[in-house]
Design a protein around this motif. Structure first.
Motif, PDB file in Angstrom:
ATOM      1  N   GLN A   6      89.605  95.615  51.657  1.00 54.97           N
ATOM      2  CA  GLN A   6      89.814  94.181  51.675  1.00 54.97           C
ATOM      3  C   GLN A   6      88.916  93.559  52.731  1.00 54.97           C
ATOM      4  O   GLN A   6      89.001  93.901  53.902  1.00 54.97           O
ATOM      5  CB  GLN A   6      91.305  93.884  51.940  1.00 54.97           C
ATOM      6  N   CYS A   8      87.367  90.086  54.774  1.00 53.80           N
ATOM      7  CA  CYS A   8      88.197  89.171  55.561  1.00 53.80           C
ATOM      8  C   CYS A   8      87.572  87.813  55.809  1.00 53.80           C
ATOM      9  O   CYS A   8      86.388  87.585  55.609  1.00 53.80           O
ATOM     10  CB  CYS A   8      88.602  89.817  56.876  1.00 53.80           C
ATOM     11  N   GLU A  22      96.959  79.507  59.233  1.00 58.15           N
ATOM     12  CA  GLU A  22      96.173  80.464  58.486  1.00 58.15           C
ATOM     13  C   GLU A  22      96.498  80.472  56.995  1.00 58.15           C
ATOM     14  O   GLU A  22      97.657  80.471  56.626  1.00 58.15           O
ATOM     15  CB  GLU A  22      96.429  81.835  59.088  1.00 58.15           C
ATOM     16  N   HIS A  24      97.094  82.450  54.852  1.00 61.10           N
ATOM     17  CA  HIS A  24      97.496  83.795  54.479  1.00 61.10           C
ATOM     18  C   HIS A  24      98.002  83.873  53.051  1.00 61.10           C
ATOM     19  O   HIS A  24      97.680  84.767  52.306  1.00 61.10           O
ATOM     20  CB  HIS A  24      98.640  84.277  55.381  1.00 61.10           C
ATOM     21  N   ALA A  28      96.469  86.186  50.088  1.00 62.59           N
ATOM     22  CA  ALA A  28      97.179  87.469  50.080  1.00 62.59           C
ATOM     23  C   ALA A  28      96.632  88.358  48.970  1.00 62.59           C
ATOM     24  O   ALA A  28      96.385  87.914  47.853  1.00 62.59           O
ATOM     25  CB  ALA A  28      98.678  87.241  49.859  1.00 62.59           C
ATOM     26  N   ARG A  29      96.394  89.618  49.290  1.00 59.80           N
ATOM     27  CA  ARG A  29      95.908  90.626  48.349  1.00 59.80           C
ATOM     28  C   ARG A  29      94.466  90.369  47.910  1.00 59.80           C
ATOM     29  O   ARG A  29      93.974  90.996  46.973  1.00 59.80           O
ATOM     30  CB  ARG A  29      96.834  90.753  47.134  1.00 59.80           C
ATOM     31  N   ASP A  32      91.801  89.531  53.880  1.00 58.44           N
ATOM     32  CA  ASP A  32      92.607  89.469  55.093  1.00 58.44           C
ATOM     33  C   ASP A  32      92.137  88.296  55.944  1.00 58.44           C
ATOM     34  O   ASP A  32      90.977  87.895  55.876  1.00 58.44           O
ATOM     35  CB  ASP A  32      92.471  90.771  55.897  1.00 58.44           C
ATOM     36  N   PHE A 230      92.903  89.844  42.686  1.00 56.46           N
ATOM     37  CA  PHE A 230      93.689  90.752  43.517  1.00 56.46           C
ATOM     38  C   PHE A 230      92.926  92.076  43.649  1.00 56.46           C
ATOM     39  O   PHE A 230      92.346  92.558  42.672  1.00 56.46           O
ATOM     40  CB  PHE A 230      95.034  91.067  42.861  1.00 56.46           C
ATOM     41  N   PHE A 232      94.441  94.945  44.307  1.00 50.81           N
ATOM     42  CA  PHE A 232      95.295  95.802  43.467  1.00 50.81           C
ATOM     43  C   PHE A 232      96.003  94.898  42.462  1.00 50.81           C
ATOM     44  O   PHE A 232      96.376  93.770  42.779  1.00 50.81           O
ATOM     45  CB  PHE A 232      96.300  96.575  44.328  1.00 50.81           C
ATOM     46  N   PRO A 233      96.210  95.382  41.236  1.00 51.84           N
ATOM     47  CA  PRO A 233      96.653  94.494  40.154  1.00 51.84           C
ATOM     48  C   PRO A 233      98.091  93.991  40.305  1.00 51.84           C
ATOM     49  O   PRO A 233      98.873  94.531  41.085  1.00 51.84           O
ATOM     50  CB  PRO A 233      96.535  95.382  38.909  1.00 51.84           C
ATOM     51  N   ARG A 234      98.414  92.968  39.538  1.00 53.71           N
ATOM     52  CA  ARG A 234      99.804  92.492  39.433  1.00 53.71           C
ATOM     53  C   ARG A 234     100.675  93.626  38.920  1.00 53.71           C
ATOM     54  O   ARG A 234     100.250  94.432  38.090  1.00 53.71           O
ATOM     55  CB  ARG A 234      99.873  91.345  38.425  1.00 53.71           C
TER      56      ARG A 234
END
Lengths: 257, 257
Positions: A6, A8, A22, A24, A28-29, A32, A230, A232-234
């Motif tokens: 990831q 940033c 931030e 965030h 997210a995902r 960072d 993402f 990593f996937p949903r």
């Protein structure tokens, strides 16, 4: 963590950054968000700090990539002499250019082709509010900032942005206009005449957040949160996949591959 | 960024982690907080994900060190069959042990001597609240979680903690007791029968936050935020230093050197 999972967003600045605002949730995902806010710091001190936390080009490959760096200084540089935080206006502008060119100039040892930059102006100062707070201290302190001087530093940020071709989130103007251009009404937005209120309706933190997201959308649409995947996937994509393990292979947030 | 500037706390879990409850403020300028919350994920899916984001031992030296990893799963593992999120209880326990031993077992390729671990139990489920929300969906869905089953998964987390010698933040019990052990009164703490309210007085997010800080203080006092130094000094230390540039030399947050 693994370097390539990831990338940033790096938030670099003073107490206004350290205080936190931030993005965030929306990143997210995807990316960072790393906070490098240093309360009380000016641009003069920011330079040796930058040189110690930003990776040199030759080792960047093994580390998370900084896809965006926000630079938000000026509130302390604008302190009046003899404050030790004071940095003269021409030096302030030169320091901002130096920070930008650390990452954007191909001849810099910190050059990073993936690092986009956004500047943020310091907010206006409410000298009425700050003056009475400082006078009430034990021992009392004289006013260390001036409305017009901080405005000049905010203007300088915009000029550096123009000169260096870097977008600027002009929080000075957003807050000044929201206060109806009346200094005492800045108290709605500044909790001590200097720092942004985080709570409440139309909180100034929201101006910074919205301004940043808008600047990203306009200048760097490829890293707007809605354009990113993402890593990593949903979970329902995993659940519905014929090969769950394969579906869990990480992706690059920018390319989706 | 440079690898050795700021180590991190890694939050690994499902939507409860992704939703955010991060001790950013107290760890600012000491440790970064990295969120690896994956909404909807169970421990079965967490394992290949971990294997892709956590650095193998041989490259850890070039990356920020994970000083603490929180593991907070179970809310989805506890889904009732035939939910694709369901993971049988013994498998859930074995998966938690596997995640812990990824970093704690010297024979693991991910072994990291600096990584402390804290487990967190899933919160209780308000089946009355969640049941009516699911029934109101189009098409309506049957209840996918059960109060007693989730309690068993929370108990299993505590047993794994005992077996592996890892501290546990028992948020299940904190919230259940705060609700006076009355299921319908969980609605004060859970916004949809499952996820923690972030707002309001005595918000359950605060239970997690307080529980985590307390567990750190008790089990890993050397990384309690008050025991750590700023990586870069306070601005007044810089200002008062005879050699400002030297005073700006980064320190290790744990050793202060």
């Amino acid at each position: 963590m693994n370097a390539d999972v990831q990338d940033c967003i790096l938030l670099f600045g003073d107490s206004l950054t350290q205080g936190g605002w931030e993005p965030h949730d929306v990143y997210a995902r995807k990316l960072d968000v790393i906070n490098r806010g240093l309360s009380g710091y000016n641009t003069e001190w920011s330079i040796p700090v930058f040189e110690q936390f930003f990776a040199k080009s030759k080792i960047q490959e093994t580390l998370p990539k900084v896809q965006l760096m926000t630079i938000w200084f000026g509130a302390n540089d604008a302190c009046l002499k003899p404050s030790p935080q004071h940095v003269p206006l021409p030096t302030f502008s030169a320091n901002l250019s130096k920070l930008i060119n650390f990452v954007k100039s191909p001849s810099s040892p910190y050059y990073c082709s993936s690092t986009r930059v956004i500047l943020i102006t310091p907010p206006p100062v409410n000298t009425l509010q700050r003056g009475s707070l400082l006078a009430a201290r034990d021992p009392p302190r004289v006013l260390d900032r001036d409305f017009d001087v901080t405005q000049q530093y905010a203007e300088a940020v915009k000029e550096v942005g123009k000169k260096e071709g870097v977008p600027v989130v002009d929080i000075w103007t957003s807050i000044w206009e929201a206060a109806g251009k009346v200094e005492k009404d800045l108290s709605k937005y500044l909790n001590d005449g200097l720092h942004l209120n985080a709570d409440g309706y139309a909180a100034p933190i929201q101006f910074v957040y919205d301004g940043l997201i808008e600047a990203i959308k306009e200048s760097y649409p490829e890293i707007h949160h809605e354009a990113l995947e993402f890593v990593f996937p949903r979970w329902d994509e995993v659940a519905n996949s014929e090969d769950q393990l394969k579906s869990l292979t990480k992706k690059n947030a920018l390319t989706g591959k």
